[in-house]
Design an enzyme around this catalytic site. Structure first.
Site, PDB file in Angstrom:
ATOM      1  CB  SER A  51       2.220   7.516   0.523  1.00 16.47           C
ATOM      2  OG  SER A  51       3.976   7.065   2.079  1.00 16.47           O
ATOM      3  CB  THR A  79      11.835   7.361   3.751  1.00 15.45           C
ATOM      4  OG1 THR A  79      11.189   6.810   3.000  1.00 15.45           O
ATOM      5  CG2 THR A  79      10.915   8.318   4.324  1.00 15.45           C
TER       6      THR A  79
END
EC number: 2.3.2.2
Length: 576
Positions: free
Chosen positions: A442, A371
């Protein structure tokens, strides 16, 4: 040339540019700041600001360039969250560009014949991929918030994809760990084995198909990716590998505009991510549990004990309650209420660890590269905190032939088998079960902090550890640290299950580790790992900006744990 680029790789983040636009009575920042994980992305944002763009135009340039130079972390085949502040209106906006579940992706499709989770299908290839959201976010930023045409803001990324950039060590190591998966797919082999062998550090990595896809996005906006030639190739590439995407569900994707989650901690207003992120709820719970304590006055052991106990309680709630608010009722008001935090606080013993309900027996895998986060502030006071991802290293490993688009493996973030940990060791239940068009839960937590004297922006990658890294960053800013010191803070983490405090090397003193163990905490110290387990290295990639309005100073901090483009570049503002 290679020496030149290697020197640039240790430079990235702080760019000061005088920009017009503030009313006379407003106090503008002393310039503009960008913090990102790669020098080319930071340079792209600087280029767009210099052309007259605002923070939102710069965010498009940074995001799309990261999609080119960090395929290990993010890309057009993934999604993300964009937290925005519009200086002119004073509005804060949360742009949800999370991937969505394909129509065919039911829970049953991810189970083996004996009812266990099919880990390969959940993380690799066509069934692992959700419908991408990042391209739609870039279009939305340009049409709703930017000053420049999308084609201009995407120009640096197109150029970088076409002309190439020097491969750095992290890409090579990540490819090595995912090589067997990535080389299953013809489209991926065509990109990463274009010379017949895997990329090596220092090679120039060119991605002409990705450049062409970006050009379609630049020319046609939403339709350039979600309809027409690119969309047809994406559907064909997924379905050729056994998936079941349709052109209609690609065309139906939309970003969601949500209200950010807000709460107070000490003298700060915290503005952060709402569901389908679990981050904002968890941060509100942890910080409101900790609110009455004077953490800075405590010894290390007691401070860590209290913070860990707050983490434990928030992650327990994360397991059961958050999900996509368009599909499930998330009790945000209850979970973030100060009275609820007080109730959780009352169960903390000041001298003893609280055992977690049960042990999963699963270690917490690391995510530090899968990420990426960037922070932007322009000279008018517009702010962007953005975290974008493809989930695990190189996502699903699948590139649809002819697109250059590496697809995510975000389907593993759903509770594909309720009560079974995902790749990051966190569990979920029905609130986070897949449904057509639903967004998976998330941990991404882009965050603003505003006091009467300061404004800060921060965020990081890190899987389930994102929340605790942002938490420690918030506590660092609250304790008076600067942007770079916050980015460098040592890290520790607890997520309810497994019932262990995980630490970076030397994050805690030996005395504190021994004392915490006497209190009943299990503490993982990387140096003690006998088998060189993954938890022996550091985590995350925190990118921060701090504007001290009282002092008239602006600074940015980039995580020193990685060398792919980190450091500080300062161009002084003309404003005095």
């Amino acid at each position: 040339m290679r020496i030149f680029f290697s020197r640039l790789l240790i430079c990235t983040v702080l760019l000061f540019l005088p920009l017009p636009g503030f009313a006379a009575e407003q106090q503008p920042p002393p310039g503009a700041a960008i913090a990102s994980a790669h020098y080319l992305a930071t340079a792209a944002g600087h280029e767009i600001l210099a052309r007259g763009g605002n923070a939102f135009d710069a965010a498009i340039a940074v995001s799309s360039t990261l999609a080119v130079v960090e395929p290990i972390s993010s890309g057009l085949g993934g999604g993300g969250f964009f937290l925005l502040h519009d200086a002119q209106t004073g509005n804060d906006i949360f742009l949800d560009a999370r991937e969505t579940s394909p129509i065919a992706a039911t829970k049953e499709k991810y189970l083996t014949a004996d009812g266990e989770l099919d880990r390969d299908r959940a993380t690799n290839g066509a069934w692992a991929a959700g419908i991408p959201g990042l391209p739609a976010a870039l279009v939305h930023l340009a049409t709703q918030h930017g000053r420049l045409p999308l084609s201009e803001s995407l120009a640096p990324a197109i150029r970088t994809a076409r002309d190439g950039f020097p491969v750095y060590e992290r890409l090579v190591k990540g490819y090595s760990s995912r090589q067997a998966v990535m080389e299953r797919y013809p489209g991926t082999r065509a990109v990463f084995l274009s010379s017949g062998k895997p990329l090596q550090t220092g090679d120039i990595f060119r991605q002409p198909d990705l450049a062409a896809t970006l050009e379609q996005l630049a020319a046609k906006g939403f339709d350039g990716f979600y309809k027409g030639d690119v969309a047809n190739k994406l559907v064909a590439g997924v379905n050729a590998q056994g998936g079941q995407w349709t052109a209609a569900e690609l065309a139906a994707y939309r970003v969601k505009i949500r209200s950010p989650l807000r709460f107070r901690y000490h003298n700060w207003d915290i503005v952060t991510a709402p569901p389908p992120s679990s981050g904002g709820i968890a941060l509100a719970q942890i910080l409101q549990i900790l609110e009455p304590y004077k953490l800075q006055d405590m010894d290390e052991t007691r401070r860590v004990h209290l913070i860990v106990e707050a983490m434990r309680r928030a992650y327990r709630d994360r397991t059961f309650y958050p999900g996509d608010p368009d599909f499930v009722k998330v009790p945000v008001k209850l979970l973030t209420a100060p009275d609820y935090a007080a109730g959780l606080r009352s169960g903390i013993h000041p001298e003893k660890a609280t055992p977690s309900t049960a042990l999963s027996g699963q270690p917490t895998p690391l995510e530090d590269e899968e990420t990426t986060h960037f922070s932007v502030m322009d000279g008018e006071g517009n702010l962007v905190a953005a975290t974008q991802t493809v989930n695990l290293l190189y996502g699903s490993g699948l590139i649809a032939p002819g697109t250059g688009v590496l697809l995510n493996n975000e389907m593993d973030d759903f509770a594909l088998r309720p009560g079974t940990p995902n790749a990051f060791g966190v569990m979920g239940y029905e609130a986070n079960a897949p449904q057509p068009g639903k967004r998976m839960l998330s941990s991404m937590s882009p965050t603003f902090m505003i006091s009467n004297q300061k404004t800060a922006i921060l965020g990081t990658p890190g899987g389930s550890r994102i929340i605790t890294m942002v938490l420690l960053g918030i506590l660092g800013f609250d304790n008076g640290l600067g942007a770079q010191d916050v980015a460098a803070l040592p890290r520790y983490h607890h997520q309810w299950l497994p019932d262990v405090i995980d630490t970076e090397p030397e994050a805690l003193s030996q005395d504190a580790v021994m004392a915490l163990r006497k209190m009943g905490h299990a503490v993982t110290v990387p140096a003690e790992n006998k088998d060189g387990a993954a938890s022996s290295h550091s985590w995350g990639n925190l990118q921060t900006i701090l504007w001290n309005r009282a002092a008239g100073t602006l600074e940015a901090g980039s995580d020193p744990r990685h060398d792919a483009g980190k450091g500080t570049v300062i161009l002084k503002s003309d404003k005095q």
